[in-house]
Write an enzyme that holds these catalytic residues in place. Structure first.
Site, PDB file in Angstrom:
ATOM      1  N   GLY A  58      -2.986   4.124   2.997  1.00  0.00           N
ATOM      2  CA  GLY A  58      -1.598   3.939   2.599  1.00  0.00           C
ATOM      3  C   GLY A  58      -1.319   2.493   2.242  1.00  0.00           C
ATOM      4  O   GLY A  58      -2.166   1.789   1.687  1.00  0.00           O
ATOM      5  N   LEU A  59      -0.109   2.028   2.564  1.00  0.00           N
ATOM      6  CA  LEU A  59       0.337   0.665   2.259  1.00  0.00           C
ATOM      7  C   LEU A  59       0.257   0.360   0.770  1.00  0.00           C
ATOM      8  O   LEU A  59      -0.159  -0.720   0.352  1.00  0.00           O
ATOM      9  CB  LEU A  59      -0.481  -0.365   3.063  1.00  0.00           C
ATOM     10  CG  LEU A  59      -0.346  -0.301   4.593  1.00  0.00           C
ATOM     11  CD1 LEU A  59      -1.250  -1.336   5.245  1.00  0.00           C
ATOM     12  CD2 LEU A  59       1.095  -0.497   5.022  1.00  0.00           C
ATOM     13  N   CYS A  60       0.647   1.347  -0.045  1.00  0.00           N
ATOM     14  CA  CYS A  60       0.652   1.133  -1.496  1.00  0.00           C
ATOM     15  C   CYS A  60       1.940   1.682  -2.106  1.00  0.00           C
ATOM     16  O   CYS A  60       1.926   2.292  -3.181  1.00  0.00           O
ATOM     17  CB  CYS A  60      -0.581   1.751  -2.153  1.00  0.00           C
ATOM     18  SG  CYS A  60      -0.976   3.424  -1.637  1.00  0.00           S
ATOM     19  N   GLY A  61       3.054   1.495  -1.395  1.00  0.00           N
ATOM     20  CA  GLY A  61       4.355   1.879  -1.922  1.00  0.00           C
ATOM     21  C   GLY A  61       4.472   3.383  -2.103  1.00  0.00           C
ATOM     22  O   GLY A  61       4.017   4.174  -1.282  1.00  0.00           O
ATOM     23  N   PHE A  72       2.991   5.172  -4.339  1.00  0.00           N
ATOM     24  CA  PHE A  72       1.863   5.653  -5.150  1.00  0.00           C
ATOM     25  C   PHE A  72       1.477   7.083  -4.786  1.00  0.00           C
ATOM     26  O   PHE A  72       1.363   7.956  -5.651  1.00  0.00           O
ATOM     27  CB  PHE A  72       0.675   4.706  -4.955  1.00  0.00           C
ATOM     28  CG  PHE A  72      -0.562   5.115  -5.706  1.00  0.00           C
ATOM     29  CD1 PHE A  72      -0.672   4.881  -7.060  1.00  0.00           C
ATOM     30  CD2 PHE A  72      -1.626   5.719  -5.046  1.00  0.00           C
ATOM     31  CE1 PHE A  72      -1.815   5.253  -7.754  1.00  0.00           C
ATOM     32  CE2 PHE A  72      -2.761   6.095  -5.731  1.00  0.00           C
ATOM     33  CZ  PHE A  72      -2.863   5.863  -7.091  1.00  0.00           C
TER      34      PHE A  72
END
Length: 299
Positions: free
Chosen positions: A89-92, A94
């Site tokens: 994760g940690l990709c908005g 997306f």
């Protein structure tokens, strides 16, 4: 109001978080360049494969016994959706964009009375659809995100799709993935793999569609049917591989943007807390001075 000790601890915690997000941004930026080059290099190859197969399909149009990868099973009852996301994760937004588009497609197909099956690619897609539609999942592919995507992943996935098609378990197969535009923009898109769609503009390949009357005439050696039997499985793998590369580039672009925003927000929060800390410290000093002066006057 928080004490000075609590404010110092909070500021220190946010500074540590900012170091992490800044490092993640730099790592994503370093990976993005290589992933973007790979994704952009794969687009013309995938488009050329589709154009070539379009010419072959046009030459064999009307003949009986067309390959299932080209013409499908002749039915439209069972749809296989392949949502492609990242493992991390940690990709908005997306991954959530792919989830949303897949859910919309499932709802639409089921409203039309179709049977839907899922083959999630990426741990985020697997976790999400295990919660939402666990009964629809027939297989999964995880463990490749964040690395250079090997062609073997697309090859194995293509073999799974082909096996399901030949077994008569599916009639239509569609990819759902994020098409890479730039570091800040990734557009969710659907690409129908089976039966193969000839209109390239409908799948955003970036190549202009060729009209039948303008198409060049070719002589094929060996014959068209033999070439289709050889090239259709390869085309399936190439289209999947191009989508995986688009996803890899989009993931790194989205993560770089998300971590850049997180780093900026952390900096603004630190500045705000530092002002609160300084005001609180000054207030405490002022109160102590007032107490000292009041005590001296009382004596």
């Amino acid at each position: 109001m928080a004490s000075l000790k609590e404010l110092r601890a909070r500021i220190g915690s946010i500074k540590s978080t900012r170091k992490i997000t800044s490092a993640m941004k730099m790592v994503a930026a370093a990976k993005l360049r290589r992933a973007q080059v790979s994704a952009e290099a794969a687009r013309p190859y995938a488009a050329a494969m589709r154009r070539m197969l379009g010419e072959l399909a046009a030459a064999t149009k009307g003949e009986e016994g067309a390959p299932r990868l080209l013409a499908g099973t002749g039915q439209d009852k069972v749809h296989l959706l392949i949502p492609i996301t990242s493992d991390r994760g940690l990709c908005g937004g997306f991954n959530s964009n792919v989830h949303r588009l897949t859910l919309q497609t499932i709802k639409k197909l089921q409203a039309e009375g179709k049977t839907v099956k899922l083959l999630p690619v990426g741990r985020r897609a697997l976790n999400f659809f295990n919660r939402e539609h666990a009964d629809l999942i027939v297989d999964k592919v995880i463990g490749f995100s964040g690395k250079d995507v090997p062609f073997s992943v697309a090859s194995d996935l293509g073999d799974k799709v082909n096996a399901l098609l030949e077994a008569g378990e599916i009639d239509v197969c569609t990819l759902v993935f994020n098409k890479f535009q730039n570091a800040m923009t990734q557009t969710p898109a659907c690409l129908q793999l089976v039966p193969m769609v000839m209109d390239e503009t409908s799948v955003n390949t970036g190549a202009a569609s060729v009209k039948a009357e303008d198409a060049a005439q070719y002589e094929f050696e060996p014959d068209e049917a033999t070439l289709l039997a050889m090239l259709l499985p390869r085309n399936l793998q190439v289209q999947i591989y191009a989508s995986l590369l688009e996803t890899a580039a989009g993931e790194n672009g989205a993560r770089m943007t998300a971590m850049d925003n997180a780093t900026r927000n952390a900096g603004r929060t630190i500045d705000s807390l530092s002002k609160v800390y300084n005001r609180t410290r000054q207030t405490n000093i002022t109160n102590e001075l007032i107490e000292i002066i009041s005590g001296a006057q009382a004596v």
